[in-house]
Design an enzyme around this catalytic site. Sequence first.
Site, PDB file in Angstrom:
ATOM      1  N   PRO A  68      50.086  41.920  35.870  1.00 16.48           N
ATOM      2  CG  PRO A  68      49.822  44.120  36.630  1.00 16.48           C
ATOM      3  CD  PRO A  68      49.037  42.891  36.272  1.00 16.48           C
ATOM      4  CE1 TYR A 105      33.709  35.902  37.221  1.00 13.07           C
ATOM      5  CE2 TYR A 105      33.039  33.928  38.374  1.00 13.07           C
ATOM      6  CZ  TYR A 105      33.643  35.163  38.375  1.00 13.07           C
ATOM      7  OH  TYR A 105      34.200  35.642  39.543  1.00 13.07           O
TER       8      TYR A 105
END
Length: 335
Positions: free
Chosen positions: A228, A56
């Site tokens: 998406p 991260y």
Amino acid sequence: MTQRALGATGPSVHPLGLGLMGMSDFYGPADTAESHATIDAAIEAGMDLLDTGDFYGSGHNELLLREALRRHDRDRLRLSVKFGAMRDPHGDLVGFDGSPAGVKNSLAQTLQRLGTDHVDIYRPARLDPRVPIEETVGAISEMVEAGHVRHIGLSEVSADTIRRAAAVHPIVDLQIEYSLLSRGIEAEILPACRELGIGITAYGVLSRGLLSGRWDRNQHEDPRSRFPRFQGENLDHNLGLVEQLRSVAEEKGADVAQVAIAWALAKGEDIVPLVGARRRERLNEALGALDLRLTAEDVAAIERAVPPESAAGQRYDEHGMALLDSERGGRDGTS
Ligand SMILES: NC(=O)c1ccc[n+]([C@@H]2O[C@H](COP(=O)([O-])OP(=O)(O)OC[C@H]3O[C@@H](n4cnc5c(N)ncnc54)[C@H](OP(=O)(O)O)[C@@H]3O)[C@@H](O)[C@H]2O)c1
């Protein structure tokens, strides 16, 4: 506050964990001072499970956590660290390393970055397709024996992989996406975890902010818009579901995010939602979910507002979906 056990062999923790990912990566710029204030507020509220990953921000997130740990009693905190994802200097994902040597190398660097002598829960972020899970878990178990790791967890793997891993060493929890919009684990993965005494640390309970009731459809610059579910007609459809959830939330006098978190908490004592709040205001909202007592009728009303498999769009793009061992088995990926 009633604690929740992480599986049959893990520690008991506050019912909500704090995920630090967005403070370094993936969700656009974060305010460092506010990130620290949010971590402090979470710990002061009794939250003790802090989740990070060595990739991260390519180490940034662990260094942020290291600084925060200096202000707190490290021994009352449970640090959950994911490893294995490899990134280049541009931040692009260039592969996974779940090899025994990779496990030990990643762990050595994590311990150094975090400034601690052990990680409480160590887990591969994804299954490395080149390495049998037995070898990855076997290497972590050596690190348990050596005292550098307390417990082993998994992330986004299938029921079959979970069984194979648990045969090598006790697994305390599976970290996996689970929310009103992502209920795919209910068919096989959750029952397998329950059979084996493995807890769930659920991420994306707010579907990365989509289920918060606060997503602005004009956040085009936000990196999440590449997912998406945040695109075009999918987004319109999904925000329609959020509005249906808002009606239920309003009847309970709660916010959308609180109802979404309370729903995950109501799905089992073995589930610990990881909230990805980056600001105190959002954290406090999330903590308010603990005061919501959902009846069976409330849960049913919530599930009528957002029925299973009603989300439009897969949870990751094609590349991201292909990395998910948890999605193996021909499901449509809308979970
Ligand atoms: N194992 C894995 O593959 C995996 C994958 C993804 C994440 N994770 C872990 O899970 C953690 C949580 O994941 P996530 O970030 O996708 O979770 P999330 O809680 O679904 O989404 C967090 C986003 O929701 C927004 N939000 C709006 N209202 C909120 C509220 N009341 N409380 C909390 N957040 C609110 C936050 O906004 P603000 O930005 O305004 O705070 C943040 O941008 C991560 O930090 C990471 O540690 C693991």
